[in-house]
Design a protein around this motif. Sequence first.
Motif, PDB file in Angstrom:
ATOM      1  N   ARG A 132       0.839  -1.216   0.000  1.00  0.00           N
ATOM      2  CA  ARG A 132       0.000   0.000   0.000  1.00  0.00           C
ATOM      3  C   ARG A 132       0.866   1.255   0.000  1.00  0.00           C
ATOM      4  NH1 ARG A 132      -2.676   2.708   4.595  1.00  0.00           N
ATOM      5  NH2 ARG A 132      -4.441   3.936   3.802  1.00  0.00           N
ATOM      6  N   ALA A 156       1.260   4.092  -3.044  1.00  0.00           N
ATOM      7  CA  ALA A 156       1.056   5.528  -2.881  1.00  0.00           C
ATOM      8  C   ALA A 156       2.234   6.322  -3.442  1.00  0.00           C
ATOM      9  CB  ALA A 156       0.857   5.853  -1.399  1.00  0.00           C
ATOM     10  N   GLU A 192       1.945   6.261  -7.191  1.00  0.00           N
ATOM     11  CA  GLU A 192       0.884   7.155  -7.628  1.00  0.00           C
ATOM     12  C   GLU A 192       1.337   8.610  -7.613  1.00  0.00           C
ATOM     13  OE1 GLU A 192      -3.634   8.134  -6.162  1.00  0.00           O
ATOM     14  OE2 GLU A 192      -2.953   6.046  -6.079  1.00  0.00           O
ATOM     15  N   SER A 233       1.106  13.746   0.392  1.00  0.00           N
ATOM     16  CA  SER A 233       0.237  12.684  -0.105  1.00  0.00           C
ATOM     17  C   SER A 233       0.260  11.477   0.831  1.00  0.00           C
ATOM     18  CB  SER A 233       0.671  12.271  -1.510  1.00  0.00           C
ATOM     19  OG  SER A 233      -0.081  11.182  -1.980  1.00  0.00           O
ATOM     20  N   LEU A 234       1.450  11.109   1.315  1.00  0.00           N
ATOM     21  CA  LEU A 234       1.572   9.984   2.240  1.00  0.00           C
ATOM     22  C   LEU A 234       0.892  10.284   3.575  1.00  0.00           C
ATOM     23  CD1 LEU A 234       5.281   8.828   1.611  1.00  0.00           C
ATOM     24  CD2 LEU A 234       3.166   7.782   0.764  1.00  0.00           C
ATOM     25  N   ILE A 263      -2.849   9.621   3.786  1.00  0.00           N
ATOM     26  CA  ILE A 263      -3.359   8.239   3.949  1.00  0.00           C
ATOM     27  C   ILE A 263      -2.759   7.585   5.204  1.00  0.00           C
ATOM     28  CG2 ILE A 263      -3.905   7.871   1.510  1.00  0.00           C
ATOM     29  CD1 ILE A 263      -1.260   6.369   1.231  1.00  0.00           C
TER      30      ILE A 263
END
Length: 406
Positions: free
Chosen positions: A345, A349, A352, A394-395, A398
């Motif tokens: 996961r 990320a 992405e 971004s990390l 999540i």
Amino acid sequence: MTADVLSLEKIEEAKRQLAGVATLTPLDHSVTFSALTGNTVFLKLENMQKTGSFKIRGAYNKIMSLSEEERTRGVIAASAGNHAQGVAYAAGRAGLRCTVIMPEGAPISKVMATRGYGAEVILAGGGYDEAFQYAVELQAKSGAVLVHSFNDPEVIAGQGTIALELLEQLPEIEAILAPVGGGGLIAGIAFVIKKIKPSVRIIGVQALGAPSMFLSFKEGKLTGCRHTCTFADGIAVRQPGDLAFSIIKKHVDEMFTVDDEEIASSVLMLLERSKIMVEGAGAVGLAALIHKKTGLKSAKTVVLLSGGNIDVNILSIIIERGLIKTGRYARLRVMVTDQPGNLRRLLGAVAEARANVISVSHDRIKPGIPLKQAEVILALETRNRDHLEQIITSLAGIGYAAEIIS
């Protein structure tokens, strides 16, 4: 020694002596560095000179000036690397016995190149000045002729031939930036320029970690420094030459220093933007111009890239540090729950976010890591610092708190 041992006639003779030996190196107009500095910048590519630096000019001129009796005794020199190669090449061409003393920490590439030209290489001392003292001791025992790297009129005359070339290549020249160590290079250039076109501004640049000639210039008297600390080994000199200084204080207009970070960034910019490889000593002039030390504006400016013999280990460090500094390479530390699928996961990320993963380290047993947690170290290739910050944001979105560790 004083400046009156030098003359334009001597330098013109050196030019004739070097015909067919020293290369007429290109003078390259750099659009990149012109735009960056607000000047019309030309790069004098002495890094493309035979043996990889300007030093062949002075070394060859000195050796060719020796009498038959002096030639039978052979030559000896001390050098961190570039003068060593110049002397070895010139001595080999003249068929003379040659011994070169190099510092124990001299780059292996320079040691091997010097041996490749036929010289006996002896490693002694922690820097140039200690190597020079050992060379003087050996010279007294052997009777060989000492070929000084910067404080000799024939050597300075050889280096001065660069100025004759510049005046032919760019008659409208307005400023010259030259590296300074012991002072032989800028002394020869300044002597010629001020005799022929005195309006040209002559600017010397030293490494902040080896500022002996800079201090001498500012104080108006010969001044050494106790130690040197710079990766620009070609100009790491504790005691400048008295002959060179007598010429410099009369003919050089200004002198500045640049630190190793500024030098390293210039080495990297030359490599990346101009596809030109130089060593630290060769990049100090450009570093001074880029970092606005000189005050030059809209001037036709020549930056002398004095040598290209950089150790590949140093170059790799410069490249890696440069990528880190600009946010194009980073190592992130991320703590994840030690459950199947969590690493996938995290990496998904990162993918992405359009970062390229160079390596991954996953550790759940290192002391200090909480039970049921794992430490992940990601080495990433990114576009720039903004991109890196976007990845971290971004990390975080999540649930992954990423910490930059380098």
